[in-house]
Design a protein around this motif. Sequence first.
Motif, PDB file in Angstrom:
ATOM      1  N   UNK A  94       0.735  -1.616  -0.144  1.00  0.00           N
ATOM      2  CA  UNK A  94      -0.641  -0.178   0.303  1.00  0.00           C
ATOM      3  C   UNK A  94       0.913   1.041   0.190  1.00  0.00           C
ATOM      4  N   UNK A  95       2.024   0.676  -0.461  1.00  0.00           N
ATOM      5  CA  UNK A  95       2.863   2.415  -0.479  1.00  0.00           C
ATOM      6  C   UNK A  95       2.594   3.565  -1.407  1.00  0.00           C
ATOM      7  N   UNK A  96       2.298   4.413  -0.845  1.00  0.00           N
ATOM      8  CA  UNK A  96       1.863   5.600  -1.369  1.00  0.00           C
ATOM      9  C   UNK A  96       2.891   5.804  -2.707  1.00  0.00           C
ATOM     10  N   UNK A  97       2.414   6.412  -3.909  1.00  0.00           N
ATOM     11  CA  UNK A  97       2.952   6.972  -4.938  1.00  0.00           C
ATOM     12  C   UNK A  97       4.135   8.173  -4.646  1.00  0.00           C
ATOM     13  N   UNK A  98       5.524   7.152  -5.225  1.00  0.00           N
ATOM     14  CA  UNK A  98       6.458   8.360  -4.591  1.00  0.00           C
ATOM     15  C   UNK A  98       7.465   7.747  -3.528  1.00  0.00           C
ATOM     16  N   UNK A  99       6.529   6.404  -3.037  1.00  0.00           N
ATOM     17  CA  UNK A  99       7.771   6.007  -2.422  1.00  0.00           C
ATOM     18  C   UNK A  99       8.704   5.294  -2.476  1.00  0.00           C
ATOM     19  N   UNK A 100       8.996   4.735  -3.832  1.00  0.00           N
ATOM     20  CA  UNK A 100      10.495   4.942  -4.430  1.00  0.00           C
ATOM     21  C   UNK A 100      11.675   5.956  -4.003  1.00  0.00           C
ATOM     22  N   UNK A 101      11.278   7.485  -4.439  1.00  0.00           N
ATOM     23  CA  UNK A 101      12.768   8.178  -4.798  1.00  0.00           C
ATOM     24  C   UNK A 101      12.113   8.328  -3.209  1.00  0.00           C
ATOM     25  N   UNK A 102      11.398   8.481  -1.993  1.00  0.00           N
ATOM     26  CA  UNK A 102      11.786   8.493  -0.626  1.00  0.00           C
ATOM     27  C   UNK A 102      13.013   7.053  -0.583  1.00  0.00           C
ATOM     28  N   UNK A 103      12.133   6.255  -0.069  1.00  0.00           N
ATOM     29  CA  UNK A 103      13.498   5.478   0.060  1.00  0.00           C
ATOM     30  C   UNK A 103      14.505   5.801  -0.836  1.00  0.00           C
ATOM     31  N   UNK A 104      14.308   5.800  -1.554  1.00  0.00           N
ATOM     32  CA  UNK A 104      15.356   5.624  -2.468  1.00  0.00           C
ATOM     33  C   UNK A 104      16.554   7.106  -1.952  1.00  0.00           C
ATOM     34  N   UNK A 105      16.193   8.167  -1.373  1.00  0.00           N
ATOM     35  CA  UNK A 105      17.046   9.514  -0.997  1.00  0.00           C
ATOM     36  C   UNK A 105      17.172   8.896   0.550  1.00  0.00           C
ATOM     37  N   UNK A 106      16.970   8.242   0.995  1.00  0.00           N
ATOM     38  CA  UNK A 106      17.415   7.693   2.532  1.00  0.00           C
ATOM     39  C   UNK A 106      18.140   6.685   2.392  1.00  0.00           C
ATOM     40  N   UNK A 107      18.114   5.312   1.393  1.00  0.00           N
ATOM     41  CA  UNK A 107      19.089   4.788   1.850  1.00  0.00           C
ATOM     42  C   UNK A 107      20.542   5.198   1.200  1.00  0.00           C
ATOM     43  N   UNK A 108      19.869   6.424   0.005  1.00  0.00           N
ATOM     44  CA  UNK A 108      21.122   6.984  -0.489  1.00  0.00           C
ATOM     45  C   UNK A 108      22.005   7.895   0.496  1.00  0.00           C
ATOM     46  N   UNK A 109      21.273   8.657   1.740  1.00  0.00           N
ATOM     47  CA  UNK A 109      21.799   9.232   2.472  1.00  0.00           C
ATOM     48  C   UNK A 109      22.953   8.399   3.745  1.00  0.00           C
ATOM     49  N   UNK A 110      21.634   7.029   3.948  1.00  0.00           N
ATOM     50  CA  UNK A 110      22.581   6.180   5.434  1.00  0.00           C
ATOM     51  C   UNK A 110      23.003   5.564   4.424  1.00  0.00           C
ATOM     52  N   UNK A 111      23.291   5.081   3.359  1.00  0.00           N
ATOM     53  CA  UNK A 111      24.475   4.435   3.032  1.00  0.00           C
ATOM     54  C   UNK A 111      26.055   5.718   2.599  1.00  0.00           C
ATOM     55  N   UNK A 112      25.662   6.486   1.991  1.00  0.00           N
ATOM     56  CA  UNK A 112      26.526   7.774   2.161  1.00  0.00           C
ATOM     57  C   UNK A 112      27.632   8.281   3.514  1.00  0.00           C
ATOM     58  N   UNK A 113      25.970   9.051   3.955  1.00  0.00           N
ATOM     59  CA  UNK A 113      26.564   9.883   5.078  1.00  0.00           C
ATOM     60  C   UNK A 113      26.813   8.929   6.114  1.00  0.00           C
ATOM     61  N   UNK A 114      26.371   7.555   6.518  1.00  0.00           N
ATOM     62  CA  UNK A 114      26.052   7.273   8.322  1.00  0.00           C
ATOM     63  C   UNK A 114      26.842   5.593   8.274  1.00  0.00           C
ATOM     64  N   UNK A 115      27.056   4.970   6.747  1.00  0.00           N
ATOM     65  CA  UNK A 115      27.863   4.109   7.060  1.00  0.00           C
ATOM     66  C   UNK A 115      29.430   4.257   6.144  1.00  0.00           C
ATOM     67  N   UNK A 116      29.334   5.191   5.626  1.00  0.00           N
ATOM     68  CA  UNK A 116      30.397   5.823   4.920  1.00  0.00           C
ATOM     69  C   UNK A 116      30.692   4.558   3.633  1.00  0.00           C
ATOM     70  N   UNK A 117      30.277   4.924   2.811  1.00  0.00           N
ATOM     71  CA  UNK A 117      30.210   4.303   1.533  1.00  0.00           C
ATOM     72  C   UNK A 117      30.728   5.103   1.182  1.00  0.00           C
ATOM     73  N   UNK A 118      31.491   4.470  -0.305  1.00  0.00           N
ATOM     74  CA  UNK A 118      31.818   5.922  -0.676  1.00  0.00           C
ATOM     75  C   UNK A 118      31.514   5.614  -2.574  1.00  0.00           C
ATOM     76  N   UNK A 119      31.600   4.020  -2.737  1.00  0.00           N
ATOM     77  CA  UNK A 119      30.446   3.856  -4.265  1.00  0.00           C
ATOM     78  C   UNK A 119      29.382   2.709  -3.899  1.00  0.00           C
ATOM     79  N   UNK A 120      27.942   3.299  -4.318  1.00  0.00           N
ATOM     80  CA  UNK A 120      27.524   2.545  -4.450  1.00  0.00           C
ATOM     81  C   UNK A 120      26.515   2.064  -5.531  1.00  0.00           C
ATOM     82  N   UNK A 121      26.195   0.908  -5.809  1.00  0.00           N
ATOM     83  CA  UNK A 121      26.283   0.013  -7.403  1.00  0.00           C
ATOM     84  C   UNK A 121      24.481  -1.002  -6.958  1.00  0.00           C
TER      85      UNK A 121
END
Length: 192
Positions: A94-121
């Motif tokens: 039941x995820x509303x339209x636009x949920x993919x963009x929200x999850x993508x932003x959050x995942x990238x933020x978490x990966x790069x800013x919290x986990x210290x990832x330098x390259x995401x594939x």
Amino acid sequence: MQLIFSAVTHADSDTLWHWRNRPAVRQFMYTQHEISHDEHQAWFSHMLANTHRYFYIVYKRVDGQPDKPLGVVNLDLDSENRTSAIWAFYAAPDAPRGSGALMEFGALSLAFETLGVTQLNCEVLSHNQGVVRLHQRFGFRETPQSRQRTFSLPEGKTVEIVCLSLSADEWQQGASALQTKLNIDAVYEQRH
């Protein structure tokens, strides 16, 4: 609005089994057959046991409203250097339209800013053009290996595997504008 990345626990197993088994999700996954409960339990236990994998249910929090589940994000860090990772996501029923963009932003933020990832594939089956375009809007670019491998769909059709990559530096260039555009106040990680 806030995005809450809640670490998956054993209590989430049946919910994720139902979400993964939806035809709308399976048609874009490598596992396209209906997933038995036993098969799911083996996969789920392996996911939770992997110390290099970060596995979340993502919730959207808006003041005064119950948290709304958007879907699942999986970040799998390279076991050798932990600075590169592969990631994937899928939406809740039941995820509303636009949920993919929200999850993508959050995942990238978490990966790069919290986990210290330098390259995401990531890898996307080429018939999932909506997600390929979404990744590209976030700055992902096709890698030289992109479209060199194929995947056979159950109905016999063959599709290419689109390989995409984004660096931390590329993410930093557009992160602030994306956060404003998506109206995201903060991204939080909850570990249990």
